[in-house]
Design a protein around this motif. Structure first.
Motif, PDB file in Angstrom:
ATOM      1  N   ASP A 294     112.276 -13.396  59.095  1.00 21.14           N
ATOM      2  CA  ASP A 294     113.621 -13.856  59.081  1.00 21.14           C
ATOM      3  C   ASP A 294     114.013 -14.605  60.263  1.00 21.14           C
ATOM      4  O   ASP A 294     114.359 -13.916  61.349  1.00 21.14           O
ATOM      5  N   PHE A 295     113.698 -15.936  60.405  1.00 17.59           N
ATOM      6  CA  PHE A 295     114.177 -16.652  61.820  1.00 17.59           C
ATOM      7  C   PHE A 295     115.542 -16.357  62.442  1.00 17.59           C
ATOM      8  O   PHE A 295     115.682 -16.106  63.573  1.00 17.59           O
ATOM      9  N   ALA A 296     116.585 -16.521  61.466  1.00 18.54           N
ATOM     10  CA  ALA A 296     117.824 -16.322  62.043  1.00 18.54           C
ATOM     11  C   ALA A 296     118.217 -14.991  62.446  1.00 18.54           C
ATOM     12  O   ALA A 296     118.647 -14.811  63.506  1.00 18.54           O
ATOM     13  N   ALA A 297     117.653 -14.068  61.618  1.00 16.74           N
ATOM     14  CA  ALA A 297     117.947 -12.418  61.867  1.00 16.74           C
ATOM     15  C   ALA A 297     116.902 -12.409  63.479  1.00 16.74           C
ATOM     16  O   ALA A 297     117.699 -11.493  64.360  1.00 16.74           O
ATOM     17  N   GLN A 298     116.071 -12.964  63.744  1.00 16.29           N
ATOM     18  CA  GLN A 298     115.248 -12.451  64.963  1.00 16.29           C
ATOM     19  C   GLN A 298     116.149 -13.106  66.064  1.00 16.29           C
ATOM     20  O   GLN A 298     116.203 -12.688  67.283  1.00 16.29           O
ATOM     21  N   ILE A 299     116.388 -14.340  66.075  1.00 16.21           N
ATOM     22  CA  ILE A 299     117.231 -15.213  66.992  1.00 16.21           C
ATOM     23  C   ILE A 299     118.702 -14.045  67.169  1.00 16.21           C
ATOM     24  O   ILE A 299     119.162 -14.143  68.513  1.00 16.21           O
ATOM     25  N   ASP A 300     119.097 -13.780  66.342  1.00 14.12           N
ATOM     26  CA  ASP A 300     120.574 -13.271  66.353  1.00 14.12           C
ATOM     27  C   ASP A 300     120.374 -11.869  67.148  1.00 14.12           C
ATOM     28  O   ASP A 300     121.130 -11.465  68.005  1.00 14.12           O
ATOM     29  N   ASP A 301     119.213 -11.231  66.835  1.00 18.31           N
ATOM     30  CA  ASP A 301     118.777  -9.923  67.572  1.00 18.31           C
ATOM     31  C   ASP A 301     118.592 -10.132  68.943  1.00 18.31           C
ATOM     32  O   ASP A 301     119.025  -9.376  69.853  1.00 18.31           O
ATOM     33  N   ALA A 322     117.100 -23.410  60.323  1.00 19.50           N
ATOM     34  CA  ALA A 322     117.382 -22.725  59.239  1.00 19.50           C
ATOM     35  C   ALA A 322     115.967 -21.770  59.250  1.00 19.50           C
ATOM     36  O   ALA A 322     116.053 -20.425  58.650  1.00 19.50           O
ATOM     37  N   LYS A 323     114.897 -22.449  59.179  1.00 21.75           N
ATOM     38  CA  LYS A 323     113.631 -21.612  59.025  1.00 21.75           C
ATOM     39  C   LYS A 323     112.630 -22.104  59.654  1.00 21.75           C
ATOM     40  O   LYS A 323     112.478 -23.420  59.956  1.00 21.75           O
ATOM     41  N   ALA A 324     111.672 -21.386  60.063  1.00 20.66           N
ATOM     42  CA  ALA A 324     110.464 -21.763  60.898  1.00 20.66           C
ATOM     43  C   ALA A 324     109.513 -20.665  60.865  1.00 20.66           C
ATOM     44  O   ALA A 324     109.781 -19.674  60.353  1.00 20.66           O
ATOM     45  N   PRO A 325     108.145 -21.387  61.139  1.00 22.08           N
ATOM     46  CA  PRO A 325     106.965 -20.233  61.083  1.00 22.08           C
ATOM     47  C   PRO A 325     107.094 -18.907  61.944  1.00 22.08           C
ATOM     48  O   PRO A 325     107.969 -18.937  62.826  1.00 22.08           O
ATOM     49  N   ALA A 326     106.348 -17.859  61.590  1.00 20.44           N
ATOM     50  CA  ALA A 326     106.592 -16.642  62.272  1.00 20.44           C
ATOM     51  C   ALA A 326     106.383 -16.688  63.641  1.00 20.44           C
ATOM     52  O   ALA A 326     106.945 -16.270  64.357  1.00 20.44           O
TER      53      ALA A 326
END
Length: 460
Positions: A294-301, A322-326
């Protein structure tokens, strides 16, 4: 429009009645006609309207106008011909209690001068008196009868003509009450419709929020399940395949040592099959892991791990992606941690900003702090930074771990640092570019990763 039609009808009835009873159409009669029409127009204009206009046009003045006309009509009997129009207006006027209460409440709420406040107090006292005696408020609507009563007991008066005038005036009063009831019902209907629409909008908004929360929960559960499956495959099947590959290689080595060509060939074939299986398992694990990212979750973390890491230090996030590759998600999260770690250890800034933008051809990441930078001689800042480094060891910045005081080497290494080199190498691995350097009084990390690579893979 209906009110004007009803007023016109009553006015025509009054003129016809005056002609039938033989009243003279002299100047006094024409003045009464004009005054009646003027009073009707002013009463309609002074009707209560919500908001500021209601304060500018108090409804109690309508009662004053009607009462003034009735007082004059007592002295001028010919003006009683227009009594249906005045009765129509008095029937539609709001009650004195409600007008006094509204005027007092508006004036008190506006906080005006003491004299105006005294006037408001008098309005409220009048409203209280009217509410304490309900019959007085109802009787006020029948004030139009007074000129007709005076005409009934006057000398040389035709009682039949007076009775006809009274009946026509009563007709106007009934029409006015019917119109007032209709208007009140219409306002109540509109108010109910407004409340229904508001309730419907609130319900739809709540349902949309619930659907969004449910979809997000389902998505997070799906991502978590994919990650769990990938971990299970990696920990169990991957280890078993690795052991089988090692056993096949050992068997092949033993077969070659004993000159067993058939066994060696069989072990070689088995090893190749296991290698293919391991490649497929590794690919499946990576695919599941990528789908579970989850891109947003990783950035928020990554941002949350530094926001408030020390008193007075804050990080603001603006994410348009909103979305990007892993791989891009992991790269951006690592770059954010690396850059913010450098801000914590090598800048006196109390804030930093992280901005992510989604352009048609590339993704962009900008981490910036307002500065200023901390020199090596600033022992107090370095000492204050070390506890924050202890709390942020998961960030993995080699520049932060070593500390500014332990840095040795060329001037280029001191300026760029190992952490910045790591940022550039990670971004280059994805075909992107990274520019790190001073910006105004602070420092900025500018990263750009093109989308072409993943666009071509999705097409294939």
């Amino acid at each position: 429009m209906r009110v004007l039609a009803e007023m016109g009808l009553l006015l025509v009835l009054g003129l016809a009645l005056a002609w039938l009873v033989g009243l003279r159409f002299d100047g006094v009669f024409i003045a009464g006609l004009l005054l009646a029409v003027s009073v009707a127009g002013l009463v309609e204009w002074l009707r209560p309207v919500a908001g500021l206009v209601e304060w500018l046009r108090p409804a109690q003045w309508s009662w004053v106008l009607c009462t003034a006309y009735l007082v004059i009509a007592v002295a001028v009997p010919s003006w009683c011909a227009f009594m249906p129009l005045i009765a129509y207006d008095t029937a539609r006027l709001p009650a004195l209690a409600s007008t006094g209460a509204r005027a007092g409440a508006r004036t008190a709420a506006s906080g005006r001068s003491p004299s105006v406040s005294r006037t408001a107090a008098s309005h409220r006292s009048l409203a209280d008196a009217m509410r304490s005696t309900p019959w007085l408020s109802a009787a006020a609507r029948w004030i139009w009868v007074l000129p007709l009563i005076a005409l009934w007991f006057a000398r040389d008066t035709d009682r039949l003509q007076t009775l006809v005038m009274t009946l026509v005036a009563l007709l106007g009063f009934v029409l006015g009450r019917a119109r007032a009831s209709s208007d009140e019902a219409r306002r109540a209907l509109l108010h109910a419709q407004d409340r229904a629409r508001e309730s419907s909008r609130a319900t739809r908004s709540r349902i949309a929020d619930i659907d969004e929360e449910r979809a997000q929960s389902v998505r997070m559960a799906t991502l978590g399940e994919r990650t769990r499956i990938a971990r299970e495959i990696h920990d169990n099947v991957g280890h078993l395949l690795t052991r089988a590959i090692m056993q096949a290689q050992a068997g092949r080595t033993v077969a070659k040592a004993t000159n067993d060509t058939v066994a060696a060939q069989g072990f070689a074939t088995l090893g190749a099959t296991l290698d293919t299986a391991m490649t497929m398992v590794r690919r499946s694990v990576h695919d599941l892991e990528d789908d579970g990212t989850d891109f947003a979750a990783q950035i928020d973390d990554a941002v949350t791990s530094f926001d408030g890491i020390s008193p007075g230090f804050a990080v603001t996030l603006a994410n348009d992606i909103a979305k990007a590759p892993a791989p891009v998600s992991r790269c951006f999260a690592t770059v954010i941690r690396e850059a913010l770690s450098n801000v914590v250890h090598h800048s006196a800034a109390h804030e930093a900003s992280v901005t992510l933008r989604d352009f048609p051809a590339f993704w962009q990441l900008v981490i910036q702090d307002p500065g200023p930078a901390v020199s090596e001689s600033d022992g107090s800042r370095t000492a204050a930074a070390r506890p924050r480094a202890m709390r942020a060891t998961h960030v993995g910045s080699r520049l932060a771990a070593d500390g500014v005081a332990d840095m040795r080497g060329s001037a280029d290494e001191l300026m760029r640092g190992m952490g910045l080199a790591d940022i550039e190498s990670r971004v280059r691995a994805l075909g992107g570019t990274a520019v790190c350097g001073p910006y105004e009084d602070g420092w900025r990390v500018f990263v750009s990763v093109p989308k072409k690579r993943w666009t071509m893979e999705s097409r294939d």
